[in-house]
Design an enzyme around this catalytic site. Sequence first.
Site, PDB file in Angstrom:
ATOM      1  N   THR A 126       5.254 -23.903  35.238  1.00 13.69           N
ATOM      2  CA  THR A 126       4.099 -24.609  34.950  1.00 13.69           C
ATOM      3  C   THR A 126       3.755 -24.624  33.374  1.00 13.69           C
ATOM      4  OG1 THR A 126       2.908 -23.613  36.809  1.00 13.69           O
ATOM      5  CG2 THR A 126       1.519 -24.598  35.004  1.00 13.69           C
ATOM      6  N   LYS A 164      -0.445 -30.426  37.634  1.00 14.70           N
ATOM      7  CA  LYS A 164      -0.528 -28.827  37.952  1.00 14.70           C
ATOM      8  C   LYS A 164      -1.739 -28.058  37.128  1.00 14.70           C
ATOM      9  CE  LYS A 164       0.527 -24.733  39.075  1.00 14.70           C
ATOM     10  NZ  LYS A 164      -0.183 -24.126  40.099  1.00 14.70           N
TER      11      LYS A 164
HETATM   12  N1  LIG Z   1       2.826 -16.423  40.616  1.00 17.08           N
HETATM   13  C1  LIG Z   1       2.175 -17.523  41.066  1.00 17.08           C
HETATM   14  O1  LIG Z   1       1.352 -17.480  41.912  1.00 17.08           O
HETATM   15  C2  LIG Z   1       2.513 -18.697  40.567  1.00 17.08           C
HETATM   16  C3  LIG Z   1       3.048 -19.174  39.220  1.00 17.08           C
HETATM   17  N2  LIG Z   1       3.176 -20.264  39.005  1.00 17.08           N
HETATM   18  C4  LIG Z   1       4.173 -20.511  37.764  1.00 17.08           C
HETATM   19  O2  LIG Z   1       5.436 -20.351  37.958  1.00 17.08           O
HETATM   20  C5  LIG Z   1       6.160 -19.929  36.759  1.00 17.08           C
HETATM   21  C6  LIG Z   1       6.743 -18.437  37.316  1.00 17.08           C
HETATM   22  O3  LIG Z   1       5.562 -17.523  37.499  1.00 17.08           O
HETATM   23  P1  LIG Z   1       5.864 -16.383  38.052  1.00 17.08           P
HETATM   24  O4  LIG Z   1       7.037 -15.955  38.979  1.00 17.08           O
HETATM   25  O5  LIG Z   1       4.607 -15.571  38.606  1.00 17.08           O
HETATM   26  O6  LIG Z   1       5.893 -15.520  36.761  1.00 17.08           O
HETATM   27  P2  LIG Z   1       6.660 -14.032  36.441  1.00 17.08           P
HETATM   28  O7  LIG Z   1       5.842 -13.344  35.165  1.00 17.08           O
HETATM   29  O8  LIG Z   1       6.900 -12.890  37.486  1.00 17.08           O
HETATM   30  O9  LIG Z   1       8.306 -14.419  35.901  1.00 17.08           O
HETATM   31  C7  LIG Z   1       8.467 -14.882  34.875  1.00 17.08           C
HETATM   32  C8  LIG Z   1       9.943 -15.266  34.725  1.00 17.08           C
HETATM   33  O10 LIG Z   1      10.189 -15.865  33.591  1.00 17.08           O
HETATM   34  C9  LIG Z   1      11.196 -15.353  32.801  1.00 17.08           C
HETATM   35  N3  LIG Z   1      11.036 -15.352  31.301  1.00 17.08           N
HETATM   36  C10 LIG Z   1       9.972 -14.966  30.522  1.00 17.08           C
HETATM   37  N4  LIG Z   1       9.995 -15.345  29.158  1.00 17.08           N
HETATM   38  C11 LIG Z   1      11.604 -15.642  29.140  1.00 17.08           C
HETATM   39  C12 LIG Z   1      11.983 -15.991  28.087  1.00 17.08           C
HETATM   40  N5  LIG Z   1      11.701 -16.009  26.865  1.00 17.08           N
HETATM   41  N6  LIG Z   1      13.467 -16.297  28.318  1.00 17.08           N
HETATM   42  C13 LIG Z   1      13.727 -16.312  29.522  1.00 17.08           C
HETATM   43  N7  LIG Z   1      13.224 -16.053  30.803  1.00 17.08           N
HETATM   44  C14 LIG Z   1      11.897 -15.659  30.417  1.00 17.08           C
HETATM   45  C15 LIG Z   1      11.064 -13.805  33.276  1.00 17.08           C
HETATM   46  O11 LIG Z   1      12.131 -13.144  32.865  1.00 17.08           O
HETATM   47  P3  LIG Z   1      12.197 -11.452  32.998  1.00 17.08           P
HETATM   48  O12 LIG Z   1      12.317 -11.120  34.441  1.00 17.08           O
HETATM   49  O13 LIG Z   1      13.316 -11.110  32.266  1.00 17.08           O
HETATM   50  O14 LIG Z   1      10.801 -11.208  32.424  1.00 17.08           O
HETATM   51  C16 LIG Z   1      10.678 -14.158  34.589  1.00 17.08           C
HETATM   52  O15 LIG Z   1      12.067 -14.460  35.323  1.00 17.08           O
HETATM   53  C17 LIG Z   1       4.917 -19.739  35.642  1.00 17.08           C
HETATM   54  O16 LIG Z   1       5.028 -20.867  34.882  1.00 17.08           O
HETATM   55  C18 LIG Z   1       3.650 -19.593  36.645  1.00 17.08           C
HETATM   56  O17 LIG Z   1       2.436 -20.208  35.853  1.00 17.08           O
HETATM   57  C19 LIG Z   1       3.002 -21.541  39.817  1.00 17.08           C
HETATM   58  C20 LIG Z   1       2.564 -21.289  40.686  1.00 17.08           C
HETATM   59  C21 LIG Z   1       2.185 -20.020  41.437  1.00 17.08           C
HETATM   60  O1  LIG Z   2      -0.421 -21.391  39.921  1.00 19.72           O
HETATM   61  C1  LIG Z   2      -1.074 -20.777  40.640  1.00 19.72           C
HETATM   62  C2  LIG Z   2      -0.878 -21.201  42.343  1.00 19.72           C
HETATM   63  O2  LIG Z   2      -1.601 -20.367  43.030  1.00 19.72           O
HETATM   64  O3  LIG Z   2      -0.862 -22.299  42.568  1.00 19.72           O
END
Ligand SMILES: NC(=O)C1=CN([C@@H]2O[C@H](COP(=O)(O)OP(=O)(O)OC[C@H]3O[C@@H](n4cnc5c(N)ncnc54)[C@H](OP(=O)(O)O)[C@@H]3O)[C@@H](O)[C@H]2O)C=CC1
Ligand SMILES: O=CC(=O)O
Length: 338
Positions: free
Chosen positions: A140, A215
């Site tokens: 997102t 989104k």
């Molecule tokens: N969780 C949810 O319910 C939902 C989330 N989203 C969106 O999906 C995306 C991921 O969410 P989510 O999985 O929950 O997030 P998490 O915080 O669990 O995971 C984030 C990921 O991004 C990586 N990351 C962060 N910073 C960097 C960087 N500078 N360089 C490389 N990798 C990086 C992390 O790596 P590392 O493990 O090393 O920290 C990890 O793999 C977000 O944009 C969120 O808004 C959308 C729908 C639902």
């Molecule tokens: O981005 C979060 C979700 O639940 O959708």
Amino acid sequence: MGRTQLHKCIPAVAASRTQRRGEERRGISFRKKRGEGGAGGEEVEMEVGFLGLGIMGKAMATNLLRHGYRVTVWNRTIAKCQELVALGATVGETPAAVVAKCRYTIAMLSDPSAALSVVFDKDGVLEQIGDGKGYIDMSTVDAATSSKISEAVKQKGGAFVEAPVSGSKKPAEDGQLVILAAGDKTLYDEMVPAFDVLGKKSFFLGEIGNGAKMKLVVNMIMGSMMNSLSEGLCLADKSGLSPQTLLDVLDLGAIANPMFKLKGPAMLQGSYSPAFPLKHQQKDMRLALALGDENAVSMPVSAAANEAFKKARSLGLGDLDFSAVYEVVKGAGGSGQA
Ligand SMILES: NC(=O)C1=CN([C@@H]2O[C@H](COP(=O)(O)OP(=O)(O)OC[C@H]3O[C@@H](n4cnc5c(N)ncnc54)[C@H](OP(=O)(O)O)[C@@H]3O)[C@@H](O)[C@H]2O)C=CC1
Ligand SMILES: O=CC(=O)O
């Protein structure tokens, strides 16, 4: 681009004709053998890359593996790849290494800065993207971030689709996401079989930026609703009503929804195990408000909700589920003072 469709990697010999017909009905094509319509005869292995194994990425990559895809994963904290390796994934040492190996690479990263870093930094996606390769960012982010990535990928001869998702950890695990895609239509069409594994419905919304905007609008509404539910639970409690009864009433009426039903009881127990981290919800409110600024749309309700999420972050609640904003609302309502 002349690419074939993204295929599952079930050995063709093991798949019976009946199985094949079932798969084809679900819109999943089998790999062409080298030689079908050309020369040779062995299977063409189709690797899918996956960058980012956080809450969502881990569940989505797992789903692809379960459905027979060959998946090469990378995560900044590389140790997180091991769980996927146990399920059959291979590891790429850098984003560039993953793209070099795979025709299609999906990313699921925390925010705009992570999405840009993985593409533009050293050993990033751009170093290996090119003709015949597709990059699909499901994080997102805002439309400007997506456009920047799209332009850079296209300049290198690759194709780009943004495809943020609606739905949280459980829908990701169950392949029930809603996919909000935009960008290169040919690449989108090629990705549909994989999107069918990851989600229950995909929308193609046209030009780059439209997926990101959709989104953000959805999550702006969700963040405001979460604040409203929190205020309602506080008000019920402070005015002598049972918050649980409020949840029961809500669930039977016109504003019943899965979020209230799932999160409400956990909130009453003070349980905020992260499915959707609060810091990401606040990022989405911030980006949605910026979209409102650009379009001169007044959004006082969302602005107030954003303040509550910001406050929650400042109190160290950013890594908890976004429903932890309830703690801030409870605090703001006073603790026991009339
Ligand atoms: N969780 C949810 O319910 C939902 C989330 N989203 C969106 O999906 C995306 C991921 O969410 P989510 O999985 O929950 O997030 P998490 O915080 O669990 O995971 C984030 C990921 O991004 C990586 N990351 C962060 N910073 C960097 C960087 N500078 N360089 C490389 N990798 C990086 C992390 O790596 P590392 O493990 O090393 O920290 C990890 O793999 C977000 O944009 C969120 O808004 C959308 C729908 C639902
Ligand atoms: O981005 C979060 C979700 O639940 O959708």
